[in-house]
Write a protein that holds these residues in place. Structure first.
Motif, short mmCIF file in Angstrom:
data_model
loop_
_atom_site.label_atom_id
_atom_site.label_comp_id
_atom_site.label_asym_id
_atom_site.label_seq_id
_atom_site.Cartn_x
_atom_site.Cartn_y
_atom_site.Cartn_z
N ASP A 83 -6.27 -1.18 -4.72
CA ASP A 83 -5.72 -1.82 -3.52
C ASP A 83 -6.70 -2.84 -2.97
OD1 ASP A 83 -4.24 -2.53 -1.32
OD2 ASP A 83 -3.82 -0.47 -0.68
N GLU A 84 -6.39 -4.11 -3.20
CA GLU A 84 -7.16 -5.23 -2.64
C GLU A 84 -8.66 -5.09 -2.80
OE1 GLU A 84 -6.05 -6.96 1.06
OE2 GLU A 84 -4.06 -6.06 1.01
N SER A 90 0.84 -1.21 0.00
CA SER A 90 0.00 0.00 0.00
C SER A 90 0.86 1.25 0.00
CB SER A 90 -0.93 0.01 1.21
OG SER A 90 -1.78 -1.12 1.18
MG LIG Z 1 -2.17 -2.77 2.17
#
Ligand SMILES: [Mg+2]
Ligand SMILES: Nc1nc2c(ncn2[C@@H]2O[C@H](COP(=O)(O)OP(=O)(O)OP(=O)(O)O)[C@@H](O)[C@H]2O)c(=O)[nH]1
Ligand SMILES: Nc1ncnc2c1ncn2[C@@H]1O[C@H](COP(=O)(O)OP(=O)(O)OP(=O)(O)O)[C@@H](O)[C@H]1O
Ligand SMILES: [Mg+2]
Lengths: 231, 266
Positions: B166-167, B42
């Motif tokens: 992100d995810e 991240s």
């Molecule tokens: Mg992360």
């Protein structure tokens, strides 16, 4: 000395953002002093204090905090000069939105967050429209689309300001605020400088401590709601 | 037009130079960012998002077409260069979906706002389960529906040349389709993921370790074959899930399973 005034809505992230920014300034060897103006209480002194810098607190208590703020600017400046500060950061509480703390010759920073709603920038009024720099926080928890719309609204209200996205938790973006502070001019002294926006008149009996409701208890500068014609 | 971005290497968590000193990502490329939790995935995305110039924790710098952003002549370019979809994001505005999308389209100066709003809606409904309607309120959406709408909005209205993801795999939306939609034509996409299928859909992956970019892999032809199998398994998985989610019983699912030859046994 450089003089940065930080205002904004309550809990918008003023202290969080400034702590990251001050860290950058300290890392470059500048000495920084911070003063916080609030109404009744604050724990911001502890948080700033952890940076190991001089911190002062002014609580306005029974006085209108905005008037209290203006009335103390010279004293705060003198205090910071005694601390040998290169940069004075003055954080004021999120006040009544009628006032703006911006003073010509100082860098005024307005901190608002993405959560306050897209119509709120309008309501924040002169505090936002007179700022030199607008910091928008909490972009990490709203959608990309809302960030874009919010920023657009802010730009419409203050087209001159530099707008910075900063994450108060991680400090992401705070370097640009450090640069803004360093690029702002130094101030010889605050005495004689002018507020960018006048404070509201308020000299009525309630200013003087009256607590009873009713016409016969009201004196001085009293304004009434206009209900549209009918007496 | 943007051609590429470059991540110029910085330091890992121990302050040691990260292995990868320079990473170019060109238009049309999808880069997967992989590694154990806490390895700095991240953070890498955050560095790109803020066009880091050695001032972040990592000391990385980001170049846009070989130049730092502030030296880049095209100022309009910088403004809306990057759009992001992440797991922590929510809609907080109290407003109908239609009103809000029109507002966003206006901000992005889109020529035919009502058409794009319709397109965003249909993509959203392809990605998520229960369909949403334009008159619904943003804050009424479920987690998965919100994510689906964010993906569709980033793809069509924001339409930025750089997309950071992100995810998004845990949101319960069709993540493979979401990645396809976001990839679009001629975009640079960075996708943080723990999901083998998504990772292999990217042409390249960077492995993170201790906060640093540790190694880069091009997806090999063998891996691409594996990807095909994974996608098949995934389709089955989605199909199974759909049947479980709808009112069908598991028996019906098993009967269907027999019709498909070569279905791997778990
Ligand atoms: Mg992360
Ligand atoms: N998610 C998120 N939270 C933030 C961000 N910035 C600040 N916060 C949180 O918001 C809360 C208020 O932050 P403060 O820095 O105390 O706000 P303030 O404006 O100084 O508050 P007052 O001085 O009390 O008016 C804290 O819990 C912060 O951690 C941000 O960018 N993202
Ligand atoms: N190069 C670095 N130097 C110093 N700190 C770093 C570095 N890279 C990452 N960090 C810090 O390490 C922590 C974990 O990193 P990050 O959140 O990016 O992990 P992640 O890989 O995304 O994990 P997850 O899979 O759990 O989401 C963060 O606080 C981040 O700021
Ligand atoms: Mg504070």
């Amino acid at each position: 000395m450089r003089f940065a005034i930080v205002a904004g809505t309550p809990s918008s992230g003023k202290t969080s953002v400034m702590i990251h920014t001050i860290r950058h300034l300290l890392a470059e060897g500048f000495s920084v002093a911070v003063c916080k103006i609030d109404c009744l209480e604050t724990s911001d002194d502890e948080r700033y204090g952890r940076l190991g810098i001089p911190v002062a607190i002014g609580l306005s208590d029974y006085i209108c905090p905005d008037h209290f703020y203006v009335a103390n600017l010279e004293e705060i400046e003198n205090w910071a000069k005694k601390q040998m500060a290169d940069i004075l950061v003055l954080e004021t509480a999120g006040l009544c939105h009628r006032c703006a703390p911006a003073v010509h010759g100082c860098l005024s920073i307005c901190v608002i967050d993405n959560l306050i709603g897209i119509d709120t920038p309008k309501k924040v009024g002169p505090m936002l429209s007179t700022a030199d720099v607008v910091v928008i926080t909490k972009g990490d928890i709203v959608s990309q689309a809302e960030r874009e719309v919010f920023r657009y609204r802010v730009e419409n209200i203050n087209p001159q300001a530099r707008i910075l996205d900063i994450n108060g938790l991680t400090g992401q973006g705070s370097l640009s605020l450090k640069n803004e502070i360093l690029n702002s001019g130094t101030l010889e002294e605050i005495s004689g400088k002018e507020l960018k926006y006048s404070m509201p008149a308020a000299i009525c009996s309630y200013c003087a401590g009256e607590t009873i409701v009713g016409k016969s208890y009201q004196m001085g500068n009293v304004k009434k709601v206009d209900f549209g014609g009918e007496e | 037009m943007l051609k590429k971005i470059t991540i110029s290497g910085g330091l890992d968590k121990d302050g040691i130079l990260e292995n990868i000193r320079r990473l170019d990502i060109c238009v049309g490329e999808v880069l997967a960012v992989v590694g154990p939790t806490g390895s700095g995935k991240s953070q890498l995305i955050a560095d790109v998002e803020q066009y880091a110039e050695e001032e972040t924790l990592t000391g990385r710098s980001i170049l846009i077409d070989d130049q730092p952003l502030n030296k880049n002549e095209n100022k309009n370019l910088s403004r809306y260069l990057v759009a992001q979809v992440s797991q922590n994001m929510n809609f907080v505005i109290d407003m109908s979906i239609e009103e809000f999308l029109l507002m966003h389209a206006q901000v992005r100066a889109i020529k035919e706002p009502s058409q794009i709003v319709k397109d965003v809606l249909s993509i959203t409904n392809r990605l998520s389960g229960e369909p949403i309607s334009l008159s619904m309120n943003l804050t009424q959406l479920s987690g998965g529906q919100s994510r689906a709408l964010m993906v569709a909005d980033v793809a069509l209205i924001s339409n930025s040349p750089v997309v950071l993801i992100d995810e998004i795999e845990n949101a319960g939306i069709n993540r493979l389709q979401a990645l396809e939609i976001l990839t679009g034509q001629g975009k640079i996409v960075l996708v943080v993921s723990h999901d083998p299928t998504l990772i292999l859909m990217a042409g390249k992956r960077v492995v993170m370790k201790n906060g640093g970019m540790y190694k880069i892999f091009e997806t090999t032809s063998e891996e691409k074959k594996i990807l095909k199998d994974l996608i098949k398994i995934d389709k089955k998985f989605v199909c199974l899930r759909e049947q479980l989610r709808s009112s069908k019983s598991i028996r019906a699912v098993e009967q269907k399973k027999e019709e498909v030859a070569g279905w791997p046994k778990f």
